[in-house]
Write an enzyme that holds these catalytic residues in place. Structure first.
Site, PDB file in Angstrom:
ATOM      1  N   GLN A 179       0.836  -1.269  -0.012  1.00 36.25           N
ATOM      2  CA  GLN A 179       0.066   0.157   0.003  1.00 36.25           C
ATOM      3  C   GLN A 179       0.666   1.235  -0.030  1.00 36.25           C
ATOM      4  O   GLN A 179       0.658   2.208  -0.487  1.00 36.25           O
ATOM      5  CB  GLN A 179      -0.933  -0.132   1.167  1.00 36.25           C
ATOM      6  CG  GLN A 179      -2.153  -1.079   1.275  1.00 36.25           C
ATOM      7  CD  GLN A 179      -3.070  -0.929   0.003  1.00 36.25           C
ATOM      8  OE1 GLN A 179      -3.548   0.209  -0.291  1.00 36.25           O
ATOM      9  NE2 GLN A 179      -2.803  -1.994  -0.819  1.00 36.25           N
ATOM     10  N   HIS A 214       1.974   2.998  -3.148  1.00 34.84           N
ATOM     11  CA  HIS A 214       1.040   3.585  -4.184  1.00 34.84           C
ATOM     12  C   HIS A 214       0.990   5.172  -4.034  1.00 34.84           C
ATOM     13  O   HIS A 214       0.746   5.807  -5.218  1.00 34.84           O
ATOM     14  CB  HIS A 214      -0.593   3.273  -3.737  1.00 34.84           C
ATOM     15  CG  HIS A 214      -1.157   2.019  -4.012  1.00 34.84           C
ATOM     16  ND1 HIS A 214      -1.327   1.898  -5.474  1.00 34.84           N
ATOM     17  CD2 HIS A 214      -1.571   0.903  -3.638  1.00 34.84           C
ATOM     18  CE1 HIS A 214      -1.715   0.618  -5.902  1.00 34.84           C
ATOM     19  NE2 HIS A 214      -1.850   0.295  -4.537  1.00 34.84           N
ATOM     20  N   GLU A 247      -9.921   1.288   3.800  1.00 37.60           N
ATOM     21  CA  GLU A 247     -10.259   0.916   2.738  1.00 37.60           C
ATOM     22  C   GLU A 247     -10.073  -0.436   2.495  1.00 37.60           C
ATOM     23  O   GLU A 247     -10.712  -1.312   2.004  1.00 37.60           O
ATOM     24  CB  GLU A 247      -9.141   1.621   1.646  1.00 37.60           C
ATOM     25  CG  GLU A 247      -9.471   1.100   0.024  1.00 37.60           C
ATOM     26  CD  GLU A 247      -8.513   1.748  -0.619  1.00 37.60           C
ATOM     27  OE1 GLU A 247      -8.599   1.958  -1.940  1.00 37.60           O
ATOM     28  OE2 GLU A 247      -7.560   2.274  -0.334  1.00 37.60           O
ATOM     29  N   HIS A 248      -8.977  -1.120   2.881  1.00 34.35           N
ATOM     30  CA  HIS A 248      -8.458  -2.449   2.921  1.00 34.35           C
ATOM     31  C   HIS A 248      -8.201  -2.939   4.595  1.00 34.35           C
ATOM     32  O   HIS A 248      -7.582  -2.392   5.058  1.00 34.35           O
ATOM     33  CB  HIS A 248      -7.316  -2.974   2.197  1.00 34.35           C
ATOM     34  CG  HIS A 248      -7.188  -2.360   0.775  1.00 34.35           C
ATOM     35  ND1 HIS A 248      -6.841  -1.158   0.406  1.00 34.35           N
ATOM     36  CD2 HIS A 248      -7.956  -2.701  -0.390  1.00 34.35           C
ATOM     37  CE1 HIS A 248      -6.739  -0.729  -0.941  1.00 34.35           C
ATOM     38  NE2 HIS A 248      -7.647  -1.818  -1.315  1.00 34.35           N
ATOM     39  N   ASP A 301      -6.602  -6.656  -5.217  1.00 35.23           N
ATOM     40  CA  ASP A 301      -6.198  -5.575  -6.437  1.00 35.23           C
ATOM     41  C   ASP A 301      -6.383  -6.068  -7.891  1.00 35.23           C
ATOM     42  O   ASP A 301      -6.678  -5.390  -8.818  1.00 35.23           O
ATOM     43  CB  ASP A 301      -4.842  -5.071  -6.123  1.00 35.23           C
ATOM     44  CG  ASP A 301      -4.630  -4.145  -4.944  1.00 35.23           C
ATOM     45  OD1 ASP A 301      -5.745  -3.555  -4.632  1.00 35.23           O
ATOM     46  OD2 ASP A 301      -3.597  -3.798  -4.735  1.00 35.23           O
ATOM     47  N   HIS A 360     -51.867  20.093  -4.872  1.00 30.48           N
ATOM     48  CA  HIS A 360     -51.705  18.625  -4.584  1.00 30.48           C
ATOM     49  C   HIS A 360     -52.997  17.932  -4.106  1.00 30.48           C
ATOM     50  O   HIS A 360     -53.582  16.955  -4.625  1.00 30.48           O
ATOM     51  CB  HIS A 360     -50.620  18.538  -3.619  1.00 30.48           C
ATOM     52  CG  HIS A 360     -49.253  18.597  -3.992  1.00 30.48           C
ATOM     53  ND1 HIS A 360     -48.823  19.659  -4.512  1.00 30.48           N
ATOM     54  CD2 HIS A 360     -48.340  17.736  -3.945  1.00 30.48           C
ATOM     55  CE1 HIS A 360     -47.411  19.434  -4.753  1.00 30.48           C
ATOM     56  NE2 HIS A 360     -47.065  18.077  -4.630  1.00 30.48           N
TER      57      HIS A 360
END
Length: 433
Positions: free
Chosen positions: A259, A262, A327-328, A361, A420
């Protein structure tokens, strides 16, 4: 003890407060610059795209060369190794099978009053996919965005990807081909988002834009939301690993760095209940960093955002994990299912030492487009349903009209919405007078 290892409850709480704050403050503000780019594209169309592409990517395009031609795609595919093609095909097959399982079903029923009710799912007509460009772009992201759209039944998929200095990763074009992308445009940045949202002489406007990008792309997606739908505005990648001392320190270290490489702002976090194991993992991280071909990004990410939290018991990781909402999330303990049901905030969860996030991934089939910056508290991975719309359908029989119409008239009157109330009254008086 290393500053990257925290084994005090008070210090962990301080770190958590800072983590929450930094997650909410991630997005840089490029709104003014992006607004100018969007306005330029809206007013000048293809000409703006050509000029901006030359300015930012140093690529000279013409209207006739905005799109990748079939010949360019075929020629590019010849540069790909057979084993790379097979790996992409395997990934595409698994992604398709996974997302077919997500297809929703229409449902219709009649309630006790005799009213016919239900809902129907239909695909979005057209989407745009943003794919970061250059040689470091990711073909896996093409598959993860395009295949669910095809499964949903989207009829038109346009992909935009920049080609800085005229370069493109041939695997990106091949992935687009096998995923069913219809058109590929050689543009990127905020100008590409504007083109997808508003259209130009050559590029048709789409109904929804998906795919990751840099801060300019994220700001542009925020700006055009409403004109088109968007998937999300993604922040830096994150992994949280919960591990016991029976794990291989080298494996855990590799998962953390996967990670970290990235993005310099990526967050790699380990929670364990053993200080000796924590120290062993950190040592392995530094060893692995020294062996990477280019450790510039990973080293900065680990130094600035990496953290190892040492808790008294692994059950103490549950509240931390739910607050972090990563996220993970990897749960690397002997019986990971023991924690699974108690953790409700995570984009994707990987169970056991043999299921690293890296497999997610590429090859598991589940989607790797996931909520970041704690958005897993309220949102989900990209799915087939993200490319579909649900429409409610109803039909009132005459037998139910009087009672329902009267109730509707009362509620409309209470809200001082006279038209209405009149609409409801007409049905009651003329059908049940």
């Amino acid at each position: 003890m290393s500053s990257l290892i925290i084994d005090s409850k008070i210090e962990i709480e301080k770190w958590l407060i800072n983590f929450i704050s930094s997650s909410s403050e991630y997005f840089d503000n490029y709104d003014d610059l992006v607004e100018d780019i969007i306005t330029n594209v809206k007013e000048n169309g293809d000409e703006a795209l050509i000029n901006l592409t030359y300015k930012f990517d140093n690529v000279k395009l013409e209207k006739a060369t905005l799109f990748f031609s079939d010949e360019e795609i075929r020629s590019s595919s010849k540069k790909i190794l057979a084993k790379e093609k097979e790996a992409l095909k395997l990934a595409a097959s698994r992604i398709k099978k996974y997302h077919i399982k997500q297809l929703p079903k229409n449902k219709f029923w009649k309630d006790k009053e005799g009213v016919n009710l239900g809902f129907r799912w239909t695909p979005i007509n057209s989407i745009g996919i943003y794919v970061p460009g250059g040689l470091a772009s990711y073909p896996s992201s093409v598959l993860m965005n395009a295949i669910p759209a095809k499964v949903a039944g989207v009829s038109s998929i346009t992909m935009v990807t920049p080609t800085p200095l005229g370069k493109i990763n041939p695997l990106v074009l091949y992935a687009a081909k096998i995923a069913g992308v219809d058109k590929i445009v050689k543009i990127g940045g905020a100008q590409a988002i504007a083109a997808l949202a508003y259209g130009t002489e050559s590029i048709d406007a789409v109904d929804k834009i998906v795919g990751p990008g840099n801060s300019f792309v994220a700001a542009a997606k925020r700006k055009v939301f409403g004109q088109v739908g968007i998937d999300s505005v993604a922040g830096p990648s994150e992994v949280l690993i919960i591990a016991d001392s029976d794990q291989n320190p080298s494996w855990i270290a590799a998962d953390l760095l996967a990670q970290a490489e990235h993005d310099e702002k990526a967050k790699s976090i380990l929670i364990t209940d053993n200080i000796t194991f924590a120290q062993a993992v950190e040592l392995e991280v530094w060893k692995l960093l020294s062996n990477l071909k280019d450790n510039t990004v990973a080293s900065k990410s680990w130094n600035e955002n990496g953290k190892i939290l040492v808790v008294n018991q692994l059950k103490d990781s549950i509240n931390l994990a739910n607050t972090i909402a990563a996220e993970h999330l990897q749960i690397c303990i002997k019986e990971p299912e023991l924690l699974l049901d108690k953790i409700v905030n995570a984009g994707a969860i990987f169970l056991g030492e043999n299921t690293p996030e890296v497999f997610g991934d590429y090859i598991l089939g589940s989607n790797h487009v996931l909520p970041t910056c704690r958005a897993a508290r309220f949102s989900s991975p990209l799915s087939t349903i993200d490319f579909m719309k649900r429409t409610s359908i109803s039909k009132i029989p005459l037998s139910a009209l009087k009672d329902l119409g009267y109730a509707a008239k009362i509620l409309a009157t209470s809200e001082t919405l006279d038209a209405h109330a009149f609409s409801a009254s007409l049905r009651i008086s003329e059908k049940n007078g």
